[in-house]
Design an enzyme around this catalytic site. Structure first.
Site, PDB file in Angstrom:
ATOM      1  CD  GLU A   9      22.888 -10.870  42.123  1.00 44.65           C
ATOM      2  OE1 GLU A   9      23.411 -11.115  41.038  1.00 44.65           O
ATOM      3  OE2 GLU A   9      23.060  -9.799  42.739  1.00 44.65           O
ATOM      4  CG  HIS A  59       4.236 -21.160  31.452  1.00 48.83           C
ATOM      5  ND1 HIS A  59       4.701 -22.410  31.113  1.00 48.83           N
ATOM      6  CD2 HIS A  59       2.919 -21.323  31.741  1.00 48.83           C
ATOM      7  CE1 HIS A  59       3.717 -23.289  31.171  1.00 48.83           C
ATOM      8  NE2 HIS A  59       2.611 -22.649  31.546  1.00 48.83           N
TER       9      HIS A  59
END
Ligand code: ARG
Length: 462
Positions: free
Chosen positions: A294, A160
């Protein structure tokens, strides 16, 4: 309107086609990328036609030699590609005719552009599969290099995106090696399955000429001829499998890219990317941006888009060939180019990046990351059921939190206030080094295990 009918198929036509028809119909702007494959296929076909007595040796030789001339013209950029000639197949054949004359017209005996394009495209995709395999191996080698250097460097493992348990840098790097290893086997699997030759399926039904499809298959490095002529010309599974495997691979790259983006941020500082794989900002002088990561993260979008796009082109097409299938190539070309670029950029970044050992170590000790070790200690040393141990550990975490400290900073008295039987040996398991060293189960994060896996991968990668 072009004034004369197409020289390749214009027999039943009295006039030329509309310019817009030519524009929508032509594929030469992109399928010229398959020139080498087209010429290899045609040379194999001519050789076989001569071996079967369908062409004279003299004609076959003229064709085979002439095709080499065409290839060198294309390679040197001297080839006058013509839109009126639609595609690479007819451009090559028309030029061959200019070079060798009449025998060129005999090349198309016993085949059609339908088996020809399927053959060319398969050969092209097969070359890509080999190239991707090499690029994957290179990236995996770079990751194994990182894993070997940092087999025992401690870092936080996350679930998480919250600190979960300490793991080792080497273990984290090897997780990606496992993913890319599966990618490699998916590509290899696709290659094995696709390696049948469509050549000689002709338009769709086979041919009445006594061709030898085994021979052309062998000549082109295929395992065997495709067994059903209808399927041979209608099949684009090989392109779809390439795109599907590429999508999964690009998804893996995007996950690593995302981690590099996070890790290189000022908030994390887990890694420093090299200047050669970073960019600056035109307004903020202090910035060093992880643009390559990216862009790799984004590549999966267009690659999976190509996969979805070709699925849509193929769905619902009746057997066998339809011109829709000409829309198969650009997406595959684009996906292949971008996957190769992403793999190369990722390899460069991984090779060049520096893991910041001290930052990793410090982060590993935050977030009560050894709470599971404490619970395991209560089970092992005090014989408590795991559920009770979990609960007690939860109380100790709450206590540490209220005191604003971490678990190893609690005193023995603090510990005993929650469970009286706790002894000072508990502190042995609260350090992050001990935590990772204890995870010796097969596939676990202990440095010993990581080094074993590094050795295994080095053996596989050679
Ligand atoms: N340029 C075509 C393609 O890429 C070649 C096959 C043409 N076949 C035909 N029957 N019109 O699909």
């Amino acid at each position: 309107m072009t004034d004369s009918a197409n020289t390749m198929w214009g027999g039943r036509f009295s006039g030329g086609v509309d310019a817009i028809m030519e524009a929508i119909n032509a594929s030469i702007d992109f399928d010229q990328r398959m020139a080498a494959q087209d010429i290899a296929g045609s040379r194999a076909h001519a050789k076989m036609l001569a071996a079967q007595g369908i062409l004279t040796n003299k004609d076959a030789e003229a064709i085979r030699e002439g095709l080499l001339t065409v290839l060198s013209e294309i390679e040197t950029g001297d080839f006058p590609f013509s839109k009126a000639l639609e595609d690479i197949h007819m451009n090559v054949e028309a030029r061959l005719k200019e070079i060798i004359g009449e025998p060129a017209g005999r090349l198309h005996t016993g085949r059609s552009r339908n088996d020809q394009v399927a053959t060319d495209f398969k050969l092209w995709v097969r070359d890509q599969l080999d190239a991707v395999d090499g690029a994957l191996a290179a990236l995996m080698t770079a990751l194994v290099g990182q894993a070997e250097a940092g087999a025992d460097w401690v870092m936080p493992g996350f679930t998480h995106l919250q600190v979960a348990q300490p793991v080792t840098w080497g273990h984290h790097m090897l997780a990606y090696v496992e993913m890319l290893g599966r990618d490699r086997s998916r590509f290899a699997d696709a290659r094995r399955r696709m390696n049948t030759s469509p050549l000689g399926a002709a338009a769709l039904a086979g041919t009445s000429f006594p061709i030898d499809r085994e021979m052309t298959a062998k000549e082109l490095g295929f395992d065997r001829p495709a067994a059903n002529s209808l399927d041979a010309v209608a099949d684009r599974d090989f392109a779809l499998e390439f795109l599907a495997a590429s999508s999964i691979c690009a998804m893996h790259l995007s996950r690593l890219a995302e981690e590099l983006v996070i890790w290189s941020s000022a908030q994390f500082r887990f890694v420093t990317l090299s200047d050669s794989f970073s960019t600056g900002s035109s307004i903020m002088p202090q910035k060093k941006n992880p643009d390559a990561a990216e862009l790799i993260r984004a590549k999966v979008g267009r690659i999976f888009g190509a996969n979805a796009g070709l699925m849509m082109v193929m769905k619902g097409l009746p057997l066998t060939y339809s011109k829709d299938m000409q829309e198969d190539k650009e997406q595959v070309f684009d996906a292949a180019d971008n996957l190769m670029l992403a793999l190369a950029a990722m390899e460069g970044m991984v090779k060049d990046m520096t893991a910041n050992r001290a930052e990793l170590r410090a982060a590993a000790a935050t977030g009560f990351s050894t709470a599971t070790d404490l619970a395991d200690w209560l089970v092992r040393e005090l014989g408590l059921p795991f559920r009770d141990a979990h609960h007690i550990t939860g109380s100790l975490v709450a206590l540490a939190e209220s005191k604003g400290c971490d678990l190893p900073d609690l005193s023995l008295e603090d510990m005993q206030s929650v469970h009286a039987d706790i002894t000072k040996t508990v502190f042995d398991v609260l350090g992050v080094e001990n935590s990772v060293a204890s995870r010796m189960s097969y596939g676990g994060t202990a440095p010993t295990r990581v080094r074993e896996q590094v050795a295994r991968w080095k053996e596989i990668l050679g």
